[in-house]
Every structure is written in C-alpha cells, then in structure tokens.
Design a protein around this motif. Structure first.
Motif, PDB file in Angstrom:
ATOM      1  N   MET A   1       0.810  -1.143   0.030  1.00 56.22           N
ATOM      2  CA  MET A   1       0.212  -0.148  -0.049  1.00 56.22           C
ATOM      3  C   MET A   1       1.011   1.468  -0.147  1.00 56.22           C
ATOM      4  N   ILE A   2       1.959   1.294   0.993  1.00 55.82           N
ATOM      5  CA  ILE A   2       2.593   2.373   0.983  1.00 55.82           C
ATOM      6  C   ILE A   2       4.287   2.028   0.905  1.00 55.82           C
ATOM      7  N   GLU A   3       4.934   2.476  -0.145  1.00 57.00           N
ATOM      8  CA  GLU A   3       6.166   2.040  -0.493  1.00 57.00           C
ATOM      9  C   GLU A   3       7.130   3.387  -0.350  1.00 57.00           C
ATOM     10  N   VAL A   4       8.257   3.420   0.739  1.00 59.57           N
ATOM     11  CA  VAL A   4       9.217   4.359   0.656  1.00 59.57           C
ATOM     12  C   VAL A   4      10.402   3.661   0.299  1.00 59.57           C
ATOM     13  N   ASN A   5      11.205   4.251  -0.909  1.00 61.86           N
ATOM     14  CA  ASN A   5      12.244   3.542  -1.373  1.00 61.86           C
ATOM     15  C   ASN A   5      13.431   4.281  -1.422  1.00 61.86           C
ATOM     16  N   ASN A   6      14.445   3.910  -0.707  1.00 63.53           N
ATOM     17  CA  ASN A   6      15.619   4.603  -0.815  1.00 63.53           C
ATOM     18  C   ASN A   6      15.495   6.248  -0.540  1.00 63.53           C
ATOM     19  N   VAL A   7      14.713   6.715   0.264  1.00 64.87           N
ATOM     20  CA  VAL A   7      14.127   8.046   0.361  1.00 64.87           C
ATOM     21  C   VAL A   7      15.232   8.690   1.319  1.00 64.87           C
ATOM     22  N   THR A   8      15.653   9.846   0.711  1.00 64.99           N
ATOM     23  CA  THR A   8      16.732  10.877   1.750  1.00 64.99           C
ATOM     24  C   THR A   8      15.725  12.197   1.333  1.00 64.99           C
ATOM     25  N   LYS A   9      15.848  12.983   2.574  1.00 66.41           N
ATOM     26  CA  LYS A   9      15.458  14.435   2.577  1.00 66.41           C
ATOM     27  C   LYS A   9      16.382  15.260   3.431  1.00 66.41           C
ATOM     28  N   ILE A  10      16.970  16.169   2.545  1.00 62.40           N
ATOM     29  CA  ILE A  10      17.925  17.165   3.050  1.00 62.40           C
ATOM     30  C   ILE A  10      17.340  18.643   3.025  1.00 62.40           C
ATOM     31  N   PHE A  11      17.411  19.115   4.094  1.00 61.29           N
ATOM     32  CA  PHE A  11      16.926  20.489   4.278  1.00 61.29           C
ATOM     33  C   PHE A  11      18.168  21.358   4.067  1.00 61.29           C
ATOM     34  N   ASN A  12      17.667  22.347   3.343  1.00 56.14           N
ATOM     35  CA  ASN A  12      18.994  23.566   3.368  1.00 56.14           C
ATOM     36  C   ASN A  12      20.182  23.065   2.901  1.00 56.14           C
ATOM     37  N   ARG A  13      19.965  22.167   1.628  1.00 53.91           N
ATOM     38  CA  ARG A  13      21.225  21.629   1.046  1.00 53.91           C
ATOM     39  C   ARG A  13      22.341  22.946   0.716  1.00 53.91           C
ATOM     40  N   GLY A  14      23.603  22.369   0.909  1.00 59.09           N
ATOM     41  CA  GLY A  14      24.668  23.362   0.494  1.00 59.09           C
ATOM     42  C   GLY A  14      24.857  24.577   1.380  1.00 59.09           C
ATOM     43  N   LYS A  15      24.005  24.794   2.400  1.00 57.22           N
ATOM     44  CA  LYS A  15      24.027  25.992   3.473  1.00 57.22           C
ATOM     45  C   LYS A  15      24.698  25.305   4.665  1.00 57.22           C
ATOM     46  N   ALA A  16      25.160  26.286   5.456  1.00 62.76           N
ATOM     47  CA  ALA A  16      25.929  25.885   6.799  1.00 62.76           C
ATOM     48  C   ALA A  16      24.832  25.142   7.914  1.00 62.76           C
ATOM     49  N   ASN A  17      23.562  25.495   7.532  1.00 64.22           N
ATOM     50  CA  ASN A  17      22.638  24.737   8.556  1.00 64.22           C
ATOM     51  C   ASN A  17      21.905  23.607   7.846  1.00 64.22           C
ATOM     52  N   GLU A  18      22.650  22.916   6.842  1.00 65.03           N
ATOM     53  CA  GLU A  18      22.156  21.678   6.189  1.00 65.03           C
ATOM     54  C   GLU A  18      21.753  20.575   7.117  1.00 65.03           C
ATOM     55  N   VAL A  19      20.644  20.183   6.889  1.00 66.85           N
ATOM     56  CA  VAL A  19      20.139  18.962   7.842  1.00 66.85           C
ATOM     57  C   VAL A  19      19.878  17.781   7.053  1.00 66.85           C
ATOM     58  N   THR A  20      20.208  16.622   7.204  1.00 68.44           N
ATOM     59  CA  THR A  20      19.632  15.279   6.578  1.00 68.44           C
ATOM     60  C   THR A  20      18.732  14.604   7.683  1.00 68.44           C
ATOM     61  N   ALA A  21      17.376  14.834   7.222  1.00 67.35           N
ATOM     62  CA  ALA A  21      16.456  14.348   8.184  1.00 67.35           C
ATOM     63  C   ALA A  21      15.993  13.091   8.065  1.00 67.35           C
ATOM     64  N   ILE A  22      16.093  12.482   6.710  1.00 70.85           N
ATOM     65  CA  ILE A  22      15.878  11.264   6.338  1.00 70.85           C
ATOM     66  C   ILE A  22      17.091  10.654   5.568  1.00 70.85           C
ATOM     67  N   ARG A  23      17.417   9.437   5.867  1.00 69.55           N
ATOM     68  CA  ARG A  23      18.637   8.927   5.260  1.00 69.55           C
ATOM     69  C   ARG A  23      18.334   7.685   4.796  1.00 69.55           C
ATOM     70  N   GLN A  24      18.178   7.651   3.306  1.00 67.83           N
ATOM     71  CA  GLN A  24      18.216   6.438   2.584  1.00 67.83           C
ATOM     72  C   GLN A  24      17.091   5.410   3.152  1.00 67.83           C
ATOM     73  N   LEU A  25      15.914   5.839   3.478  1.00 76.82           N
ATOM     74  CA  LEU A  25      14.974   5.088   3.996  1.00 76.82           C
ATOM     75  C   LEU A  25      14.171   4.215   3.357  1.00 76.82           C
ATOM     76  N   ASN A  26      14.093   2.868   3.923  1.00 78.36           N
ATOM     77  CA  ASN A  26      13.124   2.102   2.960  1.00 78.36           C
ATOM     78  C   ASN A  26      11.936   1.483   3.942  1.00 78.36           C
ATOM     79  N   LEU A  27      10.799   1.496   3.421  1.00 75.25           N
ATOM     80  CA  LEU A  27       9.631   1.227   4.323  1.00 75.25           C
ATOM     81  C   LEU A  27       8.686   0.875   3.448  1.00 75.25           C
ATOM     82  N   HIS A  28       8.095  -0.397   3.679  1.00 75.83           N
ATOM     83  CA  HIS A  28       6.919  -0.837   2.925  1.00 75.83           C
ATOM     84  C   HIS A  28       5.993  -1.325   4.059  1.00 75.83           C
ATOM     85  N   ILE A  29       4.729  -0.627   3.803  1.00 73.68           N
ATOM     86  CA  ILE A  29       3.523  -0.731   4.772  1.00 73.68           C
ATOM     87  C   ILE A  29       2.346  -1.532   3.913  1.00 73.68           C
ATOM     88  N   ALA A  30       2.016  -2.579   4.379  1.00 74.61           N
ATOM     89  CA  ALA A  30       1.077  -3.491   3.665  1.00 74.61           C
ATOM     90  C   ALA A  30      -0.462  -2.849   4.001  1.00 74.61           C
TER      91      ALA A  30
END
Length: 249
Positions: A1-30
């Motif tokens: 039903m829900i598939e999250v495949n190798n997802v990364t989320k980076i906020f403020n990429r390339g800036k001093a306050n860059e934050v990687t909130a989600i790191r190559q996450l995989n999640l499958h929910i039936a």
C-alpha cells in the motif's frame, strides 16, 4: 500500500545549516497495517509523515501509494488516498464554520465541488449519527461553530471527518499531544475503531509510550532519520513497556 524506497530528505542543502532529516530510508507498509512510529525529537518521524503526505518533497528516492508513484505529487494530489489528523486540534478544521459545514467540506475533499452536496436533511442526519457515537452530545449542536469546542472535541470530530470521503490511508501526527488524558483516550479509541471499521492503512506518530504499547500491529523506532527497529505484530505482542523505555535509553 505504502512504499518508501531509498528516500533521503535534506533541508537547506549546501548551506551552513544543512540537515539530513531522512537517510536512504526504506519502508513498505501493507494494506490495513496500523503502524506506530516512536523516536526522540529530531529522529525524522514527522518528516517521514510529511514525505508520505506530500507536504514535503523527497531529495531522492521514490514513494508509492497503492502502486502509483507519487514522489513529486503535492499533498492535495494525494488526497484521494490520504487523510491526516494533526497534533494541533486547531488544524484541519474551519473554526468560524459550523460543525455541519466542516463535515460538508470533509465530504467534498476529493469530489467535484457542488453546492448541493451536504445540504440535505439526509446528510445532516448522517453527520448526527456519526457524531452520536462519541457520546459527547454534539449531535444536537451541529450548527455550533467549530471554534467554540474544546481541543478534545475538535480532534475527535476531525477523526470522524477524515472518513467522510474516500480515504485509504490515515496519518495520525501526535493527535493527542495537546489533549488532557480523558480526551486523549477518546481520540485514540475513536481512531482505532475507524481504522478497523473502514479497513484503513494507518500510521501513528506518538511520544506516548503507553499508546505505542497498546495500539497498532507494527512498531517502528526511528533515530537520526533511519529506522533502527521494526517490530512485527508477533514481536510487538511480546514487548513490555520496559522494553520500550529501554529503546529511548
């Protein structure tokens, strides 16, 4: 039903306050799984929910709902699948409109807008019958402005409104965090009943370890943007509350 495949989320990429909130996450929910997600502040729980809902776009990776790629679709384009209840009881409702009008808007969420939908006595009776289940007496006050209600009342009604239109996924973003214990208990019991009745796929984010222990049929523990523990229904059944406390230790 829900598939999250190798997802990364980076906020403020390339800036001093860059934050990687989600790191190559995989999640499958039936379909029809009720997943509870716990973790400390900053672990990525809310970011993950926002990625699934479409409030935030992934930096990389793919997200699928019911087999369809929705990675770049905004939240309103995902509304045919998803309903969401927020932490703040003031979110998700129109305070100046009546209870009945709020339910009417909820019924129109994914449909072509029509002035006739929600204006009949039959619709009013349908709303009153749904509200009566809560035992709050609000079924006789459907013309009352939503903004005059308590946080617990609004949150319980928001849950009912989430299933007024087609919905297959229910996202619960700390729905009891701002409520007193009695209201919180009502909201959680109402959510569980709706999930079972409508056979929904659900995700609950919570800091309440008692709720994490008592609800859901799968438990995830997140830290630093990754899923560190994933307990199945069978594994969750043998967990103790002390086990949950140790996760945070």
């Amino acid at each position: 039903m829900i598939e999250v495949n190798n997802v990364t989320k980076i906020f403020n990429r390339g800036k001093a306050n860059e934050v990687t909130a989600i790191r190559q996450l995989n999640l499958h929910i039936a379909a029809q799984q009720y997943v509870v997600i716990v973790g400390s502040n900053g672990s990525g729980k809310s970011t993950l929910l926002n990625l699934i809902a479409g409030n935030t776009m992934a930096s990389s990776g793919d997200i699928k709902l019911d087999g369809q790629v929705v990675t770049r679709l905004p939240d309103y384009r995902r509304s045919e699948w998803i309903a969401r209840v927020f932490q703040n009881p003031l979110s998700g409702t129109a305070p100046d409109l009546s209870i009945l009008d709020n339910f009417r808007l909820a019924a129109l969420r994914t449909r072509p807008k029509s002035l006739r939908i929600g204006t009949t006595e039959a619709f009013k009776k349908q709303v009153q019958d749904k509200i009566a289940v809560l035992g709050m007496g609000l079924e006789n006050k459907v013309q009352q402005a939503m903004g005059t209600l308590s946080g617990g009342q609004r949150q319980a009604l928001t849950l009912l409104m989430s299933v007024m239109d087609e919905c297959r996924v229910l996202l619960l973003d700390e729905p009891t965090a701002a409520l007193d214990p009695r209201s919180a208990d009502l909201v959680m019991r109402t959510a569980e009943e709706l999930i079972k009745t409508f056979k929904l796929t659900a995700i609950l984010i919570t800091h309440n370890l008692k709720d994490a222990f008592n609800y859901g049929n799968r438990l995830l523990f997140m830290s630093e943007g990754q899923i560190l523990k994933d307990y199945s229904r069978e594994e969750k059944l043998i967990l103790t509350q002390n086990d949950l406390f140790e996760l945070f230790g």
